[in-house]
Design an enzyme around this catalytic site. Sequence first.
Site, PDB file in Angstrom:
ATOM      1  N   ARG A  51       0.702  -1.304  -0.151  1.00  0.00           N
ATOM      2  CA  ARG A  51       0.087   0.003   0.080  1.00  0.00           C
ATOM      3  C   ARG A  51       1.050   1.125   0.404  1.00  0.00           C
ATOM      4  O   ARG A  51       0.443   2.211  -0.709  1.00  0.00           O
ATOM      5  CB  ARG A  51      -0.928   0.262   1.025  1.00  0.00           C
ATOM      6  CG  ARG A  51      -2.549  -0.964   1.317  1.00  0.00           C
ATOM      7  CD  ARG A  51      -2.980  -1.389   2.712  1.00  0.00           C
ATOM      8  NE  ARG A  51      -0.827  -1.216   3.479  1.00  0.00           N
ATOM      9  CZ  ARG A  51      -1.764  -1.273   5.209  1.00  0.00           C
ATOM     10  NH1 ARG A  51      -2.812  -0.899   5.283  1.00  0.00           N
ATOM     11  NH2 ARG A  51      -1.314  -2.071   5.851  1.00  0.00           N
ATOM     12  N   LYS A 148       4.390 -19.025   5.564  1.00  0.00           N
ATOM     13  CA  LYS A 148       4.127 -19.521   6.958  1.00  0.00           C
ATOM     14  C   LYS A 148       2.773 -17.897   8.071  1.00  0.00           C
ATOM     15  O   LYS A 148       3.736 -17.237   8.093  1.00  0.00           O
ATOM     16  CB  LYS A 148       4.552 -20.394   8.184  1.00  0.00           C
ATOM     17  CG  LYS A 148       6.084 -19.996   8.746  1.00  0.00           C
ATOM     18  CD  LYS A 148       6.534 -20.350  10.119  1.00  0.00           C
ATOM     19  CE  LYS A 148       6.604 -20.108  11.088  1.00  0.00           C
ATOM     20  NZ  LYS A 148       8.048 -19.537  12.446  1.00  0.00           N
ATOM     21  N   HIS A 178      11.220 -23.070   5.361  1.00  0.00           N
ATOM     22  CA  HIS A 178      12.508 -22.192   5.083  1.00  0.00           C
ATOM     23  C   HIS A 178      13.408 -23.283   5.477  1.00  0.00           C
ATOM     24  O   HIS A 178      15.015 -23.633   5.484  1.00  0.00           O
ATOM     25  CB  HIS A 178      13.016 -21.221   5.046  1.00  0.00           C
ATOM     26  CG  HIS A 178      13.096 -20.568   6.984  1.00  0.00           C
ATOM     27  ND1 HIS A 178      12.156 -20.730   7.596  1.00  0.00           N
ATOM     28  CD2 HIS A 178      13.719 -20.581   7.483  1.00  0.00           C
ATOM     29  CE1 HIS A 178      12.228 -20.030   9.096  1.00  0.00           C
ATOM     30  NE2 HIS A 178      13.449 -20.843   8.743  1.00  0.00           N
ATOM     31  N   LYS A 182      16.907 -25.379   3.892  1.00  0.00           N
ATOM     32  CA  LYS A 182      18.784 -25.746   4.099  1.00  0.00           C
ATOM     33  C   LYS A 182      19.010 -26.580   3.621  1.00  0.00           C
ATOM     34  O   LYS A 182      18.577 -27.957   3.385  1.00  0.00           O
ATOM     35  CB  LYS A 182      18.340 -25.952   5.629  1.00  0.00           C
ATOM     36  CG  LYS A 182      17.687 -24.599   6.524  1.00  0.00           C
ATOM     37  CD  LYS A 182      17.991 -24.344   7.962  1.00  0.00           C
ATOM     38  CE  LYS A 182      17.684 -23.448   8.636  1.00  0.00           C
ATOM     39  NZ  LYS A 182      18.400 -21.959   8.802  1.00  0.00           N
ATOM     40  N   GLU A 216      16.791 -21.777  20.356  1.00  0.00           N
ATOM     41  CA  GLU A 216      16.957 -20.077  20.381  1.00  0.00           C
ATOM     42  C   GLU A 216      16.942 -19.202  21.540  1.00  0.00           C
ATOM     43  O   GLU A 216      16.867 -20.224  22.321  1.00  0.00           O
ATOM     44  CB  GLU A 216      15.266 -19.425  19.542  1.00  0.00           C
ATOM     45  CG  GLU A 216      14.724 -19.930  18.483  1.00  0.00           C
ATOM     46  CD  GLU A 216      13.205 -19.573  18.028  1.00  0.00           C
ATOM     47  OE1 GLU A 216      13.315 -18.710  16.818  1.00  0.00           O
ATOM     48  OE2 GLU A 216      12.455 -19.462  18.197  1.00  0.00           O
ATOM     49  N   ASP A 235       3.780 -22.045  16.223  1.00  0.00           N
ATOM     50  CA  ASP A 235       5.082 -21.643  15.486  1.00  0.00           C
ATOM     51  C   ASP A 235       6.180 -22.416  14.997  1.00  0.00           C
ATOM     52  O   ASP A 235       6.408 -22.170  14.054  1.00  0.00           O
ATOM     53  CB  ASP A 235       5.600 -20.297  16.625  1.00  0.00           C
ATOM     54  CG  ASP A 235       6.388 -19.127  15.961  1.00  0.00           C
ATOM     55  OD1 ASP A 235       6.198 -18.998  15.065  1.00  0.00           O
ATOM     56  OD2 ASP A 235       7.032 -19.470  16.577  1.00  0.00           O
ATOM     57  N   HIS A 240       8.035 -26.444  11.022  1.00  0.00           N
ATOM     58  CA  HIS A 240       9.462 -26.601  10.576  1.00  0.00           C
ATOM     59  C   HIS A 240       9.784 -28.182  10.953  1.00  0.00           C
ATOM     60  O   HIS A 240      10.319 -29.484  10.607  1.00  0.00           O
ATOM     61  CB  HIS A 240      10.731 -26.292  11.372  1.00  0.00           C
ATOM     62  CG  HIS A 240      10.102 -24.671  10.797  1.00  0.00           C
ATOM     63  ND1 HIS A 240      10.142 -24.402  10.180  1.00  0.00           N
ATOM     64  CD2 HIS A 240       9.801 -23.256  11.758  1.00  0.00           C
ATOM     65  CE1 HIS A 240       9.919 -22.931   9.965  1.00  0.00           C
ATOM     66  NE2 HIS A 240      10.098 -22.522  10.824  1.00  0.00           N
ATOM     67  N   LYS A 331      11.995 -20.939  24.019  1.00  0.00           N
ATOM     68  CA  LYS A 331      12.804 -19.231  23.381  1.00  0.00           C
ATOM     69  C   LYS A 331      13.473 -18.833  24.510  1.00  0.00           C
ATOM     70  O   LYS A 331      13.413 -19.870  25.330  1.00  0.00           O
ATOM     71  CB  LYS A 331      11.706 -18.378  23.371  1.00  0.00           C
ATOM     72  CG  LYS A 331      10.675 -18.489  21.882  1.00  0.00           C
ATOM     73  CD  LYS A 331      11.550 -17.783  20.972  1.00  0.00           C
ATOM     74  CE  LYS A 331      10.376 -18.093  20.120  1.00  0.00           C
ATOM     75  NZ  LYS A 331      10.920 -17.329  18.570  1.00  0.00           N
TER      76      LYS A 331
HETATM   77  P1  NAP Z   1       5.321  -6.424   7.889  1.00  0.00           P
HETATM   78  O1  NAP Z   1       6.142  -7.060   8.087  1.00  0.00           O
HETATM   79  O2  NAP Z   1       3.978  -6.199   8.342  1.00  0.00           O
HETATM   80  O3  NAP Z   1       4.997  -6.635   6.440  1.00  0.00           O
HETATM   81  C1  NAP Z   1       3.615  -6.753   5.613  1.00  0.00           C
HETATM   82  C2  NAP Z   1       3.824  -6.368   3.904  1.00  0.00           C
HETATM   83  O4  NAP Z   1       1.927  -6.380   3.761  1.00  0.00           O
HETATM   84  C3  NAP Z   1       4.234  -4.791   3.988  1.00  0.00           C
HETATM   85  O5  NAP Z   1       4.723  -4.745   3.071  1.00  0.00           O
HETATM   86  C4  NAP Z   1       2.729  -4.201   4.075  1.00  0.00           C
HETATM   87  O6  NAP Z   1       2.896  -2.711   3.049  1.00  0.00           O
HETATM   88  C5  NAP Z   1       1.814  -5.308   3.280  1.00  0.00           C
HETATM   89  N1  NAP Z   1       0.154  -4.622   3.570  1.00  0.00           N
HETATM   90  C6  NAP Z   1       0.055  -4.813   4.732  1.00  0.00           C
HETATM   91  N2  NAP Z   1      -1.898  -4.884   4.460  1.00  0.00           N
HETATM   92  C7  NAP Z   1      -1.257  -4.667   2.717  1.00  0.00           C
HETATM   93  C8  NAP Z   1      -2.679  -4.967   1.897  1.00  0.00           C
HETATM   94  N3  NAP Z   1      -3.942  -3.982   2.386  1.00  0.00           N
HETATM   95  N4  NAP Z   1      -2.446  -4.536   1.012  1.00  0.00           N
HETATM   96  C9  NAP Z   1      -0.651  -4.793   0.000  1.00  0.00           C
HETATM   97  N5  NAP Z   1      -0.323  -4.982   1.487  1.00  0.00           N
HETATM   98  C10 NAP Z   1      -0.365  -4.766   2.395  1.00  0.00           C
HETATM   99  O7  NAP Z   1       5.222  -9.053   7.729  1.00  0.00           O
HETATM  100  P2  NAP Z   1       6.159  -9.762   7.360  1.00  0.00           P
HETATM  101  O8  NAP Z   1       6.897  -9.457   8.737  1.00  0.00           O
HETATM  102  O9  NAP Z   1       7.296  -9.434   6.117  1.00  0.00           O
HETATM  103  O10 NAP Z   1       5.344 -10.523   7.355  1.00  0.00           O
HETATM  104  C11 NAP Z   1       5.345 -11.294   5.659  1.00  0.00           C
HETATM  105  C12 NAP Z   1       4.487 -12.166   5.946  1.00  0.00           C
HETATM  106  O11 NAP Z   1       5.158 -13.437   5.786  1.00  0.00           O
HETATM  107  C13 NAP Z   1       3.070 -13.114   7.051  1.00  0.00           C
HETATM  108  O12 NAP Z   1       1.952 -13.498   6.362  1.00  0.00           O
HETATM  109  C14 NAP Z   1       4.675 -13.462   7.967  1.00  0.00           C
HETATM  110  O13 NAP Z   1       3.597 -14.443   8.766  1.00  0.00           O
HETATM  111  C15 NAP Z   1       4.997 -13.814   6.836  1.00  0.00           C
HETATM  112  N6  NAP Z   1       6.603 -14.089   7.834  1.00  0.00           N
HETATM  113  C16 NAP Z   1       7.006 -13.574   7.714  1.00  0.00           C
HETATM  114  C17 NAP Z   1       8.833 -14.106   8.661  1.00  0.00           C
HETATM  115  C18 NAP Z   1       9.972 -12.594   9.071  1.00  0.00           C
HETATM  116  O14 NAP Z   1      10.696 -13.048   9.364  1.00  0.00           O
HETATM  117  N7  NAP Z   1       9.207 -11.870   8.395  1.00  0.00           N
HETATM  118  C19 NAP Z   1       8.523 -14.887   8.632  1.00  0.00           C
HETATM  119  C20 NAP Z   1       7.658 -16.305   8.881  1.00  0.00           C
HETATM  120  C21 NAP Z   1       6.841 -15.730   7.572  1.00  0.00           C
HETATM  121  P3  NAP Z   1       2.065  -1.659   3.470  1.00  0.00           P
HETATM  122  O15 NAP Z   1       1.911  -1.465   5.067  1.00  0.00           O
HETATM  123  O16 NAP Z   1       3.005  -0.974   2.759  1.00  0.00           O
HETATM  124  O17 NAP Z   1       0.824  -1.836   2.675  1.00  0.00           O
END
Ligand code: NAP
Length: 484
Positions: A51, A148, A178, A182, A216, A235, A240, A331
């Site tokens: 967004r 996930k 992920h 590995k 962790e 989680d 995993h 953790k």
């Molecule tokens: P995040 O930091 O909260 O990022 C969410 C992203 O979605 C942002 O780019 C946000 O950008 C976008 N977004 C939110 N609402 C939106 C909408 N209505 N339309 C379009 N884009 C939208 O989350 P994240 O940590 O990157 O995680 C993303 C996914 O990966 C999640 O399902 C999470 O569970 C999974 N995940 C993350 C990790 C990790 O290490 N971070 C690990 C495993 C899995 P805007 O606000 O600019 O729209």
Amino acid sequence: MVSRVIPVDDFDLVIFGATGDLARRKILPGLYRRFVAGQMPETAQIIGAARSELDDDGFRAETARAIEEFAGNGGPDSARLEAFLDRLSYVPIDAKGTAGWDDLKARLREGVVRAFYFSVAPSLFGDLAEHLAAYEIAGPDSRVVVEKPFGRDLETARALNATLARHFAESQIYRIDHYLGKETVQNLMAVRFANILFEPLWNAQYVDHVQITVAETVGIGGRGGYYDQSGAMRDMVQNHMMQLLCLIAMEPPYHFDPDAVRDEKLKVMRALEPVGADDIVRGQYQAEGETQSYLEDAGNPESRTESFVAMKVHIANWRWPGTPFYLRTGKRLRARTSEIVVTFRAPPHSIFDDGEAPTPNQLVIRLQPNEGMVMTVMIKEPGPGGMRLVQVPLDMSFADALGPEGTDMPDAYERLIMDVIRGNQTLFMRGDEVEAAWAWTDQIITTWEEGRSAPEPYDAGSSGPEEALRLMHRDNRRWREIRA
Ligand code: NAP
């Protein structure tokens, strides 16, 4: 030894959630590293979408910062970075809105691989899938990558599968775990199925038990709200750890082919016995010095969510009767480590009369840190003084065996994204696998929710609750020490 990089076909990859944490830390730096390695065609396109009102240059600047911070290897090479950033563009899109979709469609090319990475909350998967179909952006050859958590129980996982299935065939869906990307996890399959040595011993007759530990040192930190609704079982174990368990326990697939491998993993999940209350220990970390307790981190003084779980699992099939698999994850433990330890049985009779039975052989498969494998064997202690036995490691670490190239391994995300472009689903979870994993974990979670038992406290920096140690001691076994 020179590592071989096989370039992938030309592609357009759209990353929804391109401004988020996962994209910044893993996806974009990973793509940059594959570009530098020469695996990504110079013409490939990466289109960010979220967004935030960014233009192409704004997104490139954000991405450059992310790469500087997270791509490793002493920072990016400026010429390669510029060339990579040229491949990037950005379209502001709200998954729920109508703006931006036509623009996105216009940027995509015909005749190249088309993939969509849903790096957003799962609640947006349905909106994204519907818009991609309605605007005729995704077709029958497109691929979609999802992250996930894939549901929080069987019911929600089924609903997510159904949402995706409305617009994509199973062969188009890449569910990322992920851990499967590995190097060591794939090496586990190579060691098991490309050698004659291990497979004849890989059964209850010769394997005493298996331990899988994912430890962790971090607490739940900034993810308190999310984690408190989830806990270690949802989680870590459901995804995993169950994937690792399946790869250790599965039968040899007839071929290294996505469905053949996933069929065998699914059979293991279906053969898992229910786990009784006596075979599970749940824990919650306590405050220690500067660090807060789980309850403080979660901001919920009443929480009964576990930040640690240990359990003894049995697989009801012909290969594994009587061989327990002990799983442990938590953790704020002593060290950050993920490893699998296969402990073989002791020789049935000792011919050496120094009184001590030979120590059983162990195969230790380290996923992090220092990916590699070590096999312990007994040999004669060198020198005079008769026949004294000593245990030594046969180190199969990649650094020693393969030289520097052997250790410059792609991060799990890099490898998996390249697999998406190649159209290889072997290292991705199939819908029925995810559902089978939830069916088993749900029944455990329901039992303890009905029992309303509180998790056992454990000290931050320890190996977890005392009860977890007893889980093995009562079977005359012990956990391998948690160490980095
Ligand atoms: P995040 O930091 O909260 O990022 C969410 C992203 O979605 C942002 O780019 C946000 O950008 C976008 N977004 C939110 N609402 C939106 C909408 N209505 N339309 C379009 N884009 C939208 O989350 P994240 O940590 O990157 O995680 C993303 C996914 O990966 C999640 O399902 C999470 O569970 C999974 N995940 C993350 C990790 C990790 O290490 N971070 C690990 C495993 C899995 P805007 O606000 O600019 O729209």
